[in-house]
Write an enzyme that holds these catalytic residues in place. Structure first.
Site: not given
Ligand code: ADP
Ligand code: MG
Length: 338
Positions: A83, A86, A119, A237, A296
């Site tokens: 992952k 942003g 984001g 996440d 996370k």
């Protein structure tokens, strides 16, 4: 060409690691704080000096490749879900390096799956369109207009730019969002009153899996479907964790804009190299793990209980952190263990 430059980059980097191994190795995983940061700085300085790759002998190069062999064998044919956050995606040149690492992994027969957020880019486009970003308890309030922007920015701009970068690095990438083949289905969290924000209810990993098996790197934007035509914004996440669990991935790696889980958010030396699930829960309760770090660790914990072998939170800003985690003894970031 792109492949050889990727491998030579890896070779150069590994070679630098080798040079500094005396400083670097003793602090792997535990108590490495400042000394580890110093080692990384030295490695980067050496790398900067050795701009001409001909400075490495042919023997240096093959030695480094040979050192990576056990890791290549271990992960060949295994799925690694990455992952990319942003916050760590702001720097274009760093983004290009991260995707080059992905192309390298795919080339040597590992199956990387890239799941991304975005984001900061969403905020830029909301600003251009004169829509005020609105947050409630740290969560983005996603009204219909905002959801349109989220879908367009994540599913098109951010997604296709990553796909394009992977292609430029010599990899083969296919971009999709959670709506494609119901890869991510979600339920709108009406009770939270934050608009079109969803929690993942199911993942259909068939499409992602068949792409990896054919040598493509799937690039997944975390826009989910509610199954009735409505797009929902889901935490990237969490979505990555669910995809990793559905794929029974070997590893979930969350790349973000901090070195890992820190005891003091402002002190990179206070990194936890390894955390147990119990310790994670304690740190969340104590408020040491907060904000964007909560989903996370939550998704790492969930993944571990669903058969993913290892989960890591690493610094997406540090060059080649992904390769260092996967292809060397030197763990980077925080490993969460079951
Ligand atoms: P991403 O875009 O990668 O998901 P987020 O901003 O959502 O990034 O989450 C990462 C952020 O979590 C860090 O930048 C940091 O501000 C915050 N954070 C909260 N608690 C911690 C902690 N204990 N250690 C490190 N970062 C933390
Ligand atoms: Mg986040």
């Amino acid at each position: 060409m792109a492949l050889t430059s990727g491998i030579s980059e890896m070779i150069s980097h590994h070679q630098c690691m080798k040079m500094d191994r005396t400083i670097y190795r003793p602090f792997s995983r535990q108590g490495w704080g400042q000394r580890r940061a110093d080692a990384v700085t030295r490695v980067q300085a050496v790398a900067a000096e050795k701009t001409d790759e001909r400075q490495f002998s042919a023997f240096d190069r093959v030695s480094v490749l040979s050192e990576a062999l056990p890791y290549l064998q271990k992960f060949r044919g295994k799925t690694i879900v990455i992952k990319y956050g942003g916050a760590a995606m702001k720097d274009e040149s760093l983004k290009a390096r991260v995707v080059t690492d992905l192309a390298l992994l795919a080339t040597v027969g590992i199956y990387p799956v890239l799941v991304h957020g975005g984001g900061p880019e969403i905020n830029i486009w909301l600003g251009k369109l004169g829509i005020e970003p609105n947050f409630k308890n740290g969560l983005r309030v996603t009204d219909a207009d905002t959801m349109d922007v989220v879908e367009m920015v994540l599913g098109a701009r951010v997604n296709k730019s990553l796909v394009n970068l992977i292609q430029q690095a010599g990899g083969q990438a296919v971009g999709l969002c959670g709506k494609d083949n119901d890869t991510i289905l979600a339920r709108q969290m009406i009770e939270k009153d934050i608009g079109f924000v969803g929690e993942v209810t199911s993942v259909n990993a068939d499409l992602v899996e068949s792409l990896t098996k054919q040598g493509y790197i799937p690039v997944v934007a975390t826009v989910a479907s509610d199954g009735k035509g409505q797009a929902l914004n889901v935490n990237a996440d969490t979505a990555a964790g669910e995809i990793a669990a559905a794929l029974k991935a070997e590893k979930l790696i969350l790349m973000t804009d901090v070195p890992g889980v820190l005891h003091d958010k402002d002190d990179p030396d206070s990194i936890y190299a390894e955390l147990s699930i119990r310790k994670c829960n304690e740190l969340v309760e104590e408020g040491i793990i907060a904000g964007g770090m909560i989903p996370k660790v939550d998704c790492c914990i969930r993944c571990l209980s669903q058969g993913v072998s290892a989960t890591h939170i690493i610094d997406g800003r540090q060059p080649h952190s992904l390769l260092m985690e996967l292809l060397t003894d030197e763990g980077v970031g925080t490993m969460i263990t079951g």
